[in-house]
Design an enzyme around this catalytic site. Structure first.
Site, PDB file in Angstrom:
ATOM      1  N   ARG A  19       0.016  -7.986  13.994  1.00  0.00           N
ATOM      2  CA  ARG A  19      -0.630  -7.316  13.018  1.00  0.00           C
ATOM      3  C   ARG A  19      -1.593  -7.886  12.004  1.00  0.00           C
ATOM      4  O   ARG A  19      -2.603  -7.279  11.917  1.00  0.00           O
ATOM      5  CB  ARG A  19       0.548  -6.462  12.267  1.00  0.00           C
ATOM      6  CG  ARG A  19       1.293  -5.411  13.223  1.00  0.00           C
ATOM      7  CD  ARG A  19       2.730  -5.019  12.569  1.00  0.00           C
ATOM      8  NE  ARG A  19       2.452  -4.308  11.561  1.00  0.00           N
ATOM      9  CZ  ARG A  19       3.545  -4.151  10.543  1.00  0.00           C
ATOM     10  NH1 ARG A  19       4.635  -4.766  10.708  1.00  0.00           N
ATOM     11  NH2 ARG A  19       3.310  -3.504   9.469  1.00  0.00           N
ATOM     12  N   LYS A  44       0.827  -1.240  -0.067  1.00  0.00           N
ATOM     13  CA  LYS A  44       0.118  -0.078  -0.051  1.00  0.00           C
ATOM     14  C   LYS A  44       0.828   1.124   0.037  1.00  0.00           C
ATOM     15  O   LYS A  44       0.646   2.142  -0.722  1.00  0.00           O
ATOM     16  CB  LYS A  44      -1.119   0.268   1.400  1.00  0.00           C
ATOM     17  CG  LYS A  44      -1.992  -1.006   1.269  1.00  0.00           C
ATOM     18  CD  LYS A  44      -2.964  -0.927   2.401  1.00  0.00           C
ATOM     19  CE  LYS A  44      -2.405  -0.711   3.657  1.00  0.00           C
ATOM     20  NZ  LYS A  44      -1.608  -2.022   4.212  1.00  0.00           N
ATOM     21  N   ARG A  99      11.866  -6.625   5.403  1.00  0.00           N
ATOM     22  CA  ARG A  99      11.734  -5.143   5.066  1.00  0.00           C
ATOM     23  C   ARG A  99      12.602  -4.304   5.626  1.00  0.00           C
ATOM     24  O   ARG A  99      12.954  -4.366   6.756  1.00  0.00           O
ATOM     25  CB  ARG A  99      10.245  -4.581   5.080  1.00  0.00           C
ATOM     26  CG  ARG A  99      10.037  -3.119   4.728  1.00  0.00           C
ATOM     27  CD  ARG A  99       8.640  -2.751   4.724  1.00  0.00           C
ATOM     28  NE  ARG A  99       8.022  -2.801   5.819  1.00  0.00           N
ATOM     29  CZ  ARG A  99       6.622  -2.390   6.016  1.00  0.00           C
ATOM     30  NH1 ARG A  99       5.894  -2.057   4.981  1.00  0.00           N
ATOM     31  NH2 ARG A  99       6.015  -2.342   7.207  1.00  0.00           N
ATOM     32  N   ARG A 119      11.809  -1.451  10.945  1.00  0.00           N
ATOM     33  CA  ARG A 119      10.834  -0.829  11.598  1.00  0.00           C
ATOM     34  C   ARG A 119      10.531  -1.710  12.843  1.00  0.00           C
ATOM     35  O   ARG A 119      10.739  -2.925  12.781  1.00  0.00           O
ATOM     36  CB  ARG A 119       9.438  -0.816  10.824  1.00  0.00           C
ATOM     37  CG  ARG A 119       9.006   0.462  10.130  1.00  0.00           C
ATOM     38  CD  ARG A 119       8.056   0.397   9.196  1.00  0.00           C
ATOM     39  NE  ARG A 119       6.766  -0.135   9.972  1.00  0.00           N
ATOM     40  CZ  ARG A 119       5.568   0.028   9.326  1.00  0.00           C
ATOM     41  NH1 ARG A 119       5.522   0.444   7.954  1.00  0.00           N
ATOM     42  NH2 ARG A 119       4.571  -0.616   9.866  1.00  0.00           N
ATOM     43  N   ARG A 138      -9.277   1.072   9.398  1.00  0.00           N
ATOM     44  CA  ARG A 138      -8.777  -0.419   9.839  1.00  0.00           C
ATOM     45  C   ARG A 138      -9.696  -1.049  10.475  1.00  0.00           C
ATOM     46  O   ARG A 138      -9.500  -1.976  11.142  1.00  0.00           O
ATOM     47  CB  ARG A 138      -7.504   0.070  10.679  1.00  0.00           C
ATOM     48  CG  ARG A 138      -6.072  -0.104   9.919  1.00  0.00           C
ATOM     49  CD  ARG A 138      -4.900  -0.361  10.302  1.00  0.00           C
ATOM     50  NE  ARG A 138      -3.886  -0.951  10.295  1.00  0.00           N
ATOM     51  CZ  ARG A 138      -2.942  -0.299   9.555  1.00  0.00           C
ATOM     52  NH1 ARG A 138      -3.095   0.905   8.737  1.00  0.00           N
ATOM     53  NH2 ARG A 138      -1.653  -0.803   9.488  1.00  0.00           N
TER      54      ARG A 138
HETATM   55  P1  AMP Z   1       1.168   0.941   8.861  1.00  0.00           P
HETATM   56  O1  AMP Z   1       2.508   1.760   8.388  1.00  0.00           O
HETATM   57  O2  AMP Z   1       0.011   1.278   7.971  1.00  0.00           O
HETATM   58  O3  AMP Z   1       1.313  -0.654   8.795  1.00  0.00           O
HETATM   59  O4  AMP Z   1       0.752   1.096  10.411  1.00  0.00           O
HETATM   60  C1  AMP Z   1       1.657   0.896  11.469  1.00  0.00           C
HETATM   61  C2  AMP Z   1       0.885   1.028  12.824  1.00  0.00           C
HETATM   62  O5  AMP Z   1       0.508   2.192  13.073  1.00  0.00           O
HETATM   63  C3  AMP Z   1      -0.249  -0.090  12.983  1.00  0.00           C
HETATM   64  O6  AMP Z   1       0.321  -1.264  13.145  1.00  0.00           O
HETATM   65  C4  AMP Z   1      -0.865   0.566  14.172  1.00  0.00           C
HETATM   66  O7  AMP Z   1      -0.492   0.473  15.464  1.00  0.00           O
HETATM   67  C5  AMP Z   1      -1.044   2.012  13.658  1.00  0.00           C
HETATM   68  N1  AMP Z   1      -2.003   2.762  12.483  1.00  0.00           N
HETATM   69  C6  AMP Z   1      -1.905   3.110  11.505  1.00  0.00           C
HETATM   70  N2  AMP Z   1      -3.066   3.372  10.914  1.00  0.00           N
HETATM   71  C7  AMP Z   1      -4.056   2.983  11.898  1.00  0.00           C
HETATM   72  C8  AMP Z   1      -5.237   3.142  12.019  1.00  0.00           C
HETATM   73  N3  AMP Z   1      -6.019   3.518  10.756  1.00  0.00           N
HETATM   74  N4  AMP Z   1      -5.841   2.726  13.120  1.00  0.00           N
HETATM   75  C9  AMP Z   1      -5.096   2.694  14.220  1.00  0.00           C
HETATM   76  N5  AMP Z   1      -3.981   2.255  14.097  1.00  0.00           N
HETATM   77  C10 AMP Z   1      -3.260   2.617  12.943  1.00  0.00           C
END
Ligand code: AMP
Length: 208
Positions: free
Chosen positions: A165, A16, A121, A154, A87
């Site tokens: 996750r 994404k 990654r 990360r 989410r």
């Molecule tokens: P991502 O980079 O999109 O994989 O997001 C990394 C982390 O950020 C996730 O595992 C959540 O802890 C938090 N996060 C990102 N987007 C959201 C969202 N829309 N709602 C809640 N937590 C989020």
């Protein structure tokens, strides 16, 4: 279509981030990503604690924190690619109340491939470019090809957090995808091809 409003869904590791950036450049719209916004504010104190407490465990940051970030970003944008939000169903309802979408697309990638992509990654701490220890190595180990920044893993890309996750995705985010599917709005794109092929498929889905 000028300034489209695009929602890109899919599990962690589906691509994404990479594809949203390319789409935002191509359509000249904002890239709105809650993950990046939260990472930039990981230690911000909120009444629900800091984002870090949730992110490092692979859990969702509480809705009020995330909804506020998204509302502020969307209010300023004519068009956008939204990445990492909604989410859960309650975020999807919130989004429905603040904007109308032109395209809702989900990237599909098998579970084994997701785990491999995420745990291998590496990201540039300067510009956010993504690499992979096996499938997409930088020219010089540990150094970003784009900007020369340092490549890091990360905090949430370790195997244990990755599994959590993906569990959180199944429980909370899959129902969001099903919801858009039931509305007849969802386009599915096979995310298990080269980045260029995936990008072409996304473009075709947005500009039929
Ligand atoms: P991502 O980079 O999109 O994989 O997001 C990394 C982390 O950020 C996730 O595992 C959540 O802890 C938090 N996060 C990102 N987007 C959201 C969202 N829309 N709602 C809640 N937590 C989020």
């Amino acid at each position: 279509m000028n300034q489209p409003k695009i929602l890109l869904l899919g599990p962690p590791g589906a691509g994404k981030g990479t594809q949203s950036k390319k789409l935002a450049d191509h359509f000249d719209v904002d890239h709105v990503t809650t993950g990046d916004a939260l990472r930039a504010n990981k230690d911000m104190e909120t009444e629900h604690g800091t984002p870090r407490e949730y992110m490092d465990a692979g859990e969702l940051v509480p809705d009020p924190v995330v909804n506020e970030i998204v509302e502020a970003a969307l209010t300023e944008a004519d068009g956008f690619v939204l990445d990492g939000y909604p989410r859960n169903l309650s975020q999807a309802e919130y989004l429905d109340g603040i904007t109308d979408l032109d395209a809702v697309i989900t990237l599909e990638v098998s579970r084994g491939e997701l785990v491999e992509r995420l745990t291998g990654r590496r990201v540039c701490e300067e510009c956010g470019a993504n690499f992979h220890v096996e499938f997409d190595q930088p020219e010089t180990p540990g150094v970003c090809d784009e900007c020369g920044g340092a490549l890091i893993q990360r905090d949430d890309d370790n195997e244990e957090t990755v599994r959590e996750r993906l569990r959180v995705f199944d429980e909370n985010t899959q129902p969001v995808i099903d919801f858009y599917d039931e509305q007849g709005e969802l386009v599915r794109v096979d995310g298990e091809r080269t980045p260029d092929e995936v990008f072409e498929a996304l473009q075709a889905a947005i500009e039929p």
